[in-house]
Design a protein around this motif. Sequence first.
Motif, PDB file in Angstrom:
ATOM      1  N   ALA A 108       0.815  -1.216   0.000  1.00  0.00           N
ATOM      2  CA  ALA A 108       0.000   0.000   0.000  1.00  0.00           C
ATOM      3  C   ALA A 108       0.843   1.258   0.000  1.00  0.00           C
ATOM      4  O   ALA A 108       0.426   2.282  -0.572  1.00  0.00           O
ATOM      5  CB  ALA A 108      -0.930   0.000   1.214  1.00  0.00           C
ATOM      6  N   ARG A 111       1.291   3.522  -2.976  1.00  0.00           N
ATOM      7  CA  ARG A 111       0.021   3.845  -3.630  1.00  0.00           C
ATOM      8  C   ARG A 111      -0.775   4.899  -2.866  1.00  0.00           C
ATOM      9  O   ARG A 111      -1.825   5.345  -3.345  1.00  0.00           O
ATOM     10  CB  ARG A 111      -0.829   2.573  -3.773  1.00  0.00           C
ATOM     11  N   LEU A 112      -0.319   5.274  -1.677  1.00  0.00           N
ATOM     12  CA  LEU A 112      -1.091   6.184  -0.838  1.00  0.00           C
ATOM     13  C   LEU A 112      -0.969   7.617  -1.343  1.00  0.00           C
ATOM     14  O   LEU A 112       0.126   8.133  -1.554  1.00  0.00           O
ATOM     15  CB  LEU A 112      -0.613   6.103   0.619  1.00  0.00           C
ATOM     16  N   THR A 113      -2.109   8.261  -1.504  1.00  0.00           N
ATOM     17  CA  THR A 113      -2.160   9.658  -1.934  1.00  0.00           C
ATOM     18  C   THR A 113      -2.231  10.562  -0.710  1.00  0.00           C
ATOM     19  O   THR A 113      -2.458  10.109   0.422  1.00  0.00           O
ATOM     20  CB  THR A 113      -3.387   9.896  -2.818  1.00  0.00           C
ATOM     21  N   ALA A 116      -5.492  10.172   1.055  1.00  0.00           N
ATOM     22  CA  ALA A 116      -5.543   8.917   1.813  1.00  0.00           C
ATOM     23  C   ALA A 116      -4.803   9.058   3.130  1.00  0.00           C
ATOM     24  O   ALA A 116      -5.257   8.570   4.176  1.00  0.00           O
ATOM     25  CB  ALA A 116      -4.943   7.778   0.986  1.00  0.00           C
ATOM     26  N   ALA A 149      -8.243   0.410   5.705  1.00  0.00           N
ATOM     27  CA  ALA A 149      -7.995   1.447   4.705  1.00  0.00           C
ATOM     28  C   ALA A 149      -6.651   1.193   4.028  1.00  0.00           C
ATOM     29  O   ALA A 149      -6.504   1.373   2.804  1.00  0.00           O
ATOM     30  CB  ALA A 149      -8.008   2.826   5.348  1.00  0.00           C
ATOM     31  N   ARG A 152      -6.900  -2.273   1.865  1.00  0.00           N
ATOM     32  CA  ARG A 152      -7.578  -2.067   0.584  1.00  0.00           C
ATOM     33  C   ARG A 152      -6.708  -1.269  -0.386  1.00  0.00           C
ATOM     34  O   ARG A 152      -6.741  -1.496  -1.598  1.00  0.00           O
ATOM     35  CB  ARG A 152      -8.922  -1.360   0.804  1.00  0.00           C
ATOM     36  N   ALA A 153      -5.916  -0.335   0.156  1.00  0.00           N
ATOM     37  CA  ALA A 153      -5.050   0.480  -0.694  1.00  0.00           C
ATOM     38  C   ALA A 153      -3.946  -0.347  -1.342  1.00  0.00           C
ATOM     39  O   ALA A 153      -3.343   0.095  -2.327  1.00  0.00           O
ATOM     40  CB  ALA A 153      -4.431   1.612   0.125  1.00  0.00           C
TER      41      ALA A 153
END
Length: 248
Positions: A108, A111-113, A116, A149, A152-153
């Motif tokens: 994850a 990929r975290l923005t 997020a 959270a 899923r990310a």
Amino acid sequence: MTAMLISTIPDTADPAGLPLEEQTYRRLRQALMEGVFAPGDKLSIRRIAEALGTSPMPARTALRRLAAEQAVDVMPSGTAIVPRLTRAAFQEMAAIRAALEPLAIRLAAPRLTAPALQQLQALLDEHAAARASSQPEDFLRVDRDFLFALYRAAGAPTLLGMIEALWLRRGPLFWEARWVLMARPAEAAHRHAQILAALQRGDGEAAAGELETEITAATGFLLAEMRFAGDPPPGGLAALPGKRRAAR
């Protein structure tokens, strides 16, 4: 199982268009993950059907699927029982979690923005508020929301399904232990602040290590504080007929 517990089965897992059997299964599965039921609770087909407004068939099918996932034990009468884990089973489950869940965080991390990460910070603040207001149900819910959270990310549906299966068996025990867990000192309760700090600086490996530490510490704590299936009676009495009578 009481009618009150049945009535708290969440309805957020009902995507439109799914067959009734699938909706019933997802709602019961979610309820087990979220700790709506405690170890030893009985889930009767009739009460589940009444609570969810279905016929008995979807409830029966859902319980059979959950039994295949080892989330419940089904008796010959059709009533299901939420199992109580043995110490060995809990330790095995925790060891698997300590391998799979940090992997999800590693996946994850890149990929975290920014939004997020902001959501994770909001959940961290909500977790502190739940502790301060002595709300163990919210305390567990936000703990779960924070971690999932991240899971899923990761964008790894097979891995997510494996983690959810572990949480099916984890949920009832953690619900039973909710007050004990919340009573721990804040610095020992979880490593979410450390996980988030590592993610904010882009260090997924450190974040994964913090989660592994959290899982290991919680496992040791619960092994010391909770009773498990097969444990000797309180007070260390041997399970002998004479001593059982004396304890009555």
